[in-house]
Scaffold this motif. Structure first.
Motif, PDB file in Angstrom:
ATOM      1  N   GLU A  92     -27.424   2.506 -15.391  1.00 55.85           N
ATOM      2  CA  GLU A  92     -26.259   2.919 -14.611  1.00 55.85           C
ATOM      3  C   GLU A  92     -26.651   3.432 -13.224  1.00 55.85           C
ATOM      4  N   VAL A  93     -25.842   3.115 -12.244  1.00 54.96           N
ATOM      5  CA  VAL A  93     -25.960   3.699 -10.910  1.00 54.96           C
ATOM      6  C   VAL A  93     -24.918   4.808 -10.834  1.00 54.96           C
ATOM      7  N   SER A  94     -25.360   6.048 -10.678  1.00 46.98           N
ATOM      8  CA  SER A  94     -24.445   7.184 -10.728  1.00 46.98           C
ATOM      9  C   SER A  94     -23.543   7.267  -9.511  1.00 46.98           C
ATOM     10  N   TRP A  95     -24.094   6.878  -8.344  1.00 40.43           N
ATOM     11  CA  TRP A  95     -23.303   6.937  -7.112  1.00 40.43           C
ATOM     12  C   TRP A  95     -24.002   6.145  -6.033  1.00 40.43           C
ATOM     13  N   THR A  96     -23.310   5.918  -4.941  1.00 36.33           N
ATOM     14  CA  THR A  96     -23.879   5.156  -3.834  1.00 36.33           C
ATOM     15  C   THR A  96     -24.104   6.036  -2.616  1.00 36.33           C
ATOM     16  N   GLY A  97     -24.028   7.357  -2.793  1.00 36.51           N
ATOM     17  CA  GLY A  97     -24.144   8.273  -1.663  1.00 36.51           C
ATOM     18  C   GLY A  97     -25.566   8.608  -1.289  1.00 36.51           C
ATOM     19  N   ASN A  98     -25.680   9.481  -0.282  1.00 38.88           N
ATOM     20  CA  ASN A  98     -26.989   9.908   0.223  1.00 38.88           C
ATOM     21  C   ASN A  98     -26.887  11.371   0.609  1.00 38.88           C
ATOM     22  N   GLU A  99     -27.554  12.225  -0.140  1.00 37.89           N
ATOM     23  CA  GLU A  99     -27.448  13.665   0.095  1.00 37.89           C
ATOM     24  C   GLU A  99     -28.074  14.118   1.412  1.00 37.89           C
ATOM     25  N   PRO A 100     -29.273  13.644   1.810  1.00 37.83           N
ATOM     26  CA  PRO A 100     -29.845  14.105   3.083  1.00 37.83           C
ATOM     27  C   PRO A 100     -28.944  13.827   4.284  1.00 37.83           C
ATOM     28  N   ASN A 101     -28.198  12.729   4.240  1.00 41.70           N
ATOM     29  CA  ASN A 101     -27.292  12.390   5.340  1.00 41.70           C
ATOM     30  C   ASN A 101     -25.852  12.824   5.072  1.00 41.70           C
ATOM     31  N   CYS A 102     -25.646  13.548   3.959  1.00 39.95           N
ATOM     32  CA  CYS A 102     -24.309  14.027   3.578  1.00 39.95           C
ATOM     33  C   CYS A 102     -23.299  12.896   3.449  1.00 39.95           C
ATOM     34  N   GLN A 103     -23.755  11.773   2.917  1.00 37.96           N
ATOM     35  CA  GLN A 103     -22.864  10.650   2.667  1.00 37.96           C
ATOM     36  C   GLN A 103     -22.367  10.730   1.224  1.00 37.96           C
ATOM     37  N   PRO A 104     -21.062  10.962   1.004  1.00 36.21           N
ATOM     38  CA  PRO A 104     -20.571  11.142  -0.367  1.00 36.21           C
ATOM     39  C   PRO A 104     -20.672   9.896  -1.225  1.00 36.21           C
ATOM     40  N   GLY A 105     -20.542   8.717  -0.591  1.00 34.16           N
ATOM     41  CA  GLY A 105     -20.616   7.484  -1.360  1.00 34.16           C
ATOM     42  C   GLY A 105     -19.453   7.364  -2.336  1.00 34.16           C
ATOM     43  N   THR A 106     -19.635   6.510  -3.319  1.00 34.48           N
ATOM     44  CA  THR A 106     -18.617   6.285  -4.345  1.00 34.48           C
ATOM     45  C   THR A 106     -19.283   6.212  -5.712  1.00 34.48           C
ATOM     46  N   VAL A 107     -18.463   6.197  -6.740  1.00 28.87           N
ATOM     47  CA  VAL A 107     -18.957   6.046  -8.110  1.00 28.87           C
ATOM     48  C   VAL A 107     -18.718   4.604  -8.536  1.00 28.87           C
ATOM     49  N   PRO A 108     -19.761   3.863  -8.877  1.00 29.64           N
ATOM     50  CA  PRO A 108     -19.564   2.477  -9.307  1.00 29.64           C
ATOM     51  C   PRO A 108     -18.574   2.393 -10.466  1.00 29.64           C
ATOM     52  N   GLN A 109     -17.832   1.313 -10.503  1.00 29.43           N
ATOM     53  CA  GLN A 109     -16.744   1.207 -11.470  1.00 29.43           C
ATOM     54  C   GLN A 109     -17.229   1.281 -12.910  1.00 29.43           C
ATOM     55  N   ASP A 110     -18.387   0.670 -13.228  1.00 23.49           N
ATOM     56  CA  ASP A 110     -18.838   0.706 -14.614  1.00 23.49           C
ATOM     57  C   ASP A 110     -19.207   2.117 -15.047  1.00 23.49           C
ATOM     58  N   THR A 111     -19.747   2.914 -14.135  1.00 28.71           N
ATOM     59  CA  THR A 111     -20.058   4.309 -14.447  1.00 28.71           C
ATOM     60  C   THR A 111     -18.769   5.107 -14.621  1.00 28.71           C
ATOM     61  N   LYS A 112     -17.817   4.852 -13.755  1.00 30.09           N
ATOM     62  CA  LYS A 112     -16.526   5.539 -13.857  1.00 30.09           C
ATOM     63  C   LYS A 112     -15.816   5.159 -15.163  1.00 30.09           C
ATOM     64  N   ASP A 113     -15.902   3.881 -15.535  1.00 28.54           N
ATOM     65  CA  ASP A 113     -15.286   3.432 -16.787  1.00 28.54           C
ATOM     66  C   ASP A 113     -15.832   4.207 -17.975  1.00 28.54           C
ATOM     67  N   LYS A 114     -17.131   4.440 -17.978  1.00 28.39           N
ATOM     68  CA  LYS A 114     -17.739   5.156 -19.103  1.00 28.39           C
ATOM     69  C   LYS A 114     -17.318   6.625 -19.126  1.00 28.39           C
ATOM     70  N   ILE A 115     -17.120   7.208 -17.960  1.00 29.47           N
ATOM     71  CA  ILE A 115     -16.633   8.592 -17.911  1.00 29.47           C
ATOM     72  C   ILE A 115     -15.243   8.666 -18.530  1.00 29.47           C
ATOM     73  N   PHE A 116     -14.374   7.730 -18.173  1.00 28.90           N
ATOM     74  CA  PHE A 116     -13.037   7.687 -18.763  1.00 28.90           C
ATOM     75  C   PHE A 116     -13.111   7.415 -20.262  1.00 28.90           C
ATOM     76  N   GLN A 117     -14.000   6.525 -20.657  1.00 28.00           N
ATOM     77  CA  GLN A 117     -14.132   6.178 -22.073  1.00 28.00           C
ATOM     78  C   GLN A 117     -14.579   7.384 -22.892  1.00 28.00           C
ATOM     79  N   ARG A 118     -15.517   8.155 -22.363  1.00 32.11           N
ATOM     80  CA  ARG A 118     -15.985   9.351 -23.065  1.00 32.11           C
ATOM     81  C   ARG A 118     -14.860  10.383 -23.168  1.00 32.11           C
ATOM     82  N   LEU A 119     -14.093  10.533 -22.092  1.00 32.54           N
ATOM     83  CA  LEU A 119     -12.958  11.453 -22.128  1.00 32.54           C
ATOM     84  C   LEU A 119     -11.950  11.016 -23.188  1.00 32.54           C
TER      85      LEU A 119
END
Length: 326
Positions: free
Chosen positions: A73-100
């Motif tokens: 899984e890719v948790s996010w597409t952001g970059n902390e040193p540059n303060c880029q929030p990025g996004t949450v890939p859909q498959d990772t987000k799907d699993k979060i919803f599935q667990r909920l």
């Protein structure tokens, strides 16, 4: 203000959910009982238990185990040193919803939960802020690295944890730590009126926007929402804090007791009451070492003097903990 379009909906699949409670007008001691130990006049108790156990195990497989991290899984597409929030890939987000959805289905909730895209964007800023500063805060100061007003707004309306991906849902449900005695995170995630959330996630932190825009309570909402729930549950998910919730209930005079299948009392400690998170809830910590349970273990939970709609009611239900790997 016009609400943003809800663009992500997971449709609940009802595997099998049977909920029944005695009519208090027909129950002389005003108690409510329901559990897998109820005698079935057609098939018998043993067959009923076997079927209920299989249903609980299948629910675990279809929603909980299926949402596990596989290491790819890719948790996010952001970059902390540059303060880029990025996004949450859909498959990772799907699993979060599935667990909920696993936890909500386990307690008998069947309503769908939608994603509010705008809330997710702001929750992603909140998750970035927690990640960049290595701590959690619902009121982050302006001096924080990667601070943003969107992130602050989300932090004030979200549950937060230093756990990523679907495992964040487990962290919220467990609600460990001395300050989490009211199990507020659990109460929000199991709130029957919850209808939309926003999801933020990094490689180390998670934020889920849960406050605001509650829906109507579904007509099929269970009489009460408990964790562990009545019936069969994998012992691996029976956390130290047990909880029992009813909307607008009064637990100030409530007493709790637990017994084993053989009638032995289980020592327990009741946590201090605190409202303000979802439905009114009472929390206790039974002296149960789930790691030592080597076979299906039954516990009868009894609550007396619960104030509901101006009446005093008693509740009793059975929890059966089993090893999901056997």
């Amino acid at each position: 203000m016009r609400l943003p379009q809800l663009s992500y909906i997971l449709v609940s699949v009802v595997l099998l959910s049977v909920s029944c409670s005695k009519d208090s007008n027909k129950d002389p001691d005003n108690s409510h009982t329901d559990g897998p130990g109820t005698e079935n006049p057609v098939t018998g108790k043993q067959e009923t238990d076997k079927a209920d156990r299989a249903i609980a195990k299948q629910l675990y497989a279809d929603f909980y185990y299926a949402s596990r991290d596989t290491g790819t899984e890719v948790s996010w597409t952001g970059n902390e040193p540059n303060c880029q929030p990025g996004t949450v890939p859909q498959d990772t987000k799907d699993k979060i919803f599935q667990r909920l959805l696993y936890f909500r289905k386990a307690v008998g909730l069947t309503n769908a939960i939608a994603e509010n895209r705008l809330k997710s964007e702001k929750a992603q800023h909140a998750a970035l802020m927690m990640h960049a500063n290595g701590t959690l805060s619902h009121d982050p100061p302006n001096e924080w690295k990667c601070f943003s007003e969107d992130g602050k707004e989300a932090a004030q309306n979200s549950v937060l944890t230093s756990t990523r991906n679907a495992g964040a849902i487990d962290s919220y449900m467990q609600d460990q730590g001395k300050d989490n005695y009211p199990v507020g995170h659990r109460r929000y995630l199991l709130w029957s009126r919850l209808q939309e959330i926003g999801v933020g996630n990094t490689s180390s932190y998670n934020a889920i926007w849960v406050i605001g825009n509650p829906g109507e309570r579904p007509a099929d909402t269970p009489e009460f929402i408990a964790w562990p729930p009545k019936g069969y549950l994998p012992k691996q998910l029976a956390y130290p804090r047990w909880s029992f919730s009813i909307a607008k209930a009064d637990f100030t005079q409530t007493t709790i007791s637990m017994k084993t299948a053989t009638g032995e009392n289980v020592n327990l400690e009741t946590e201090k009451l605190k409202d303000g998170f979802g439905d009114e809830t009472i929390v206790w910590k039974p002296s149960i070492d789930t790691n030592s349970l080597i076979e299906d273990s039954r516990f009868v939970v009894s609550l007396k003097n619960v104030g509901v709609d101006g009446e005093t009611k008693n509740f009793e239900y059975e929890v059966v903990l089993f090893d999901v790997n056997e």
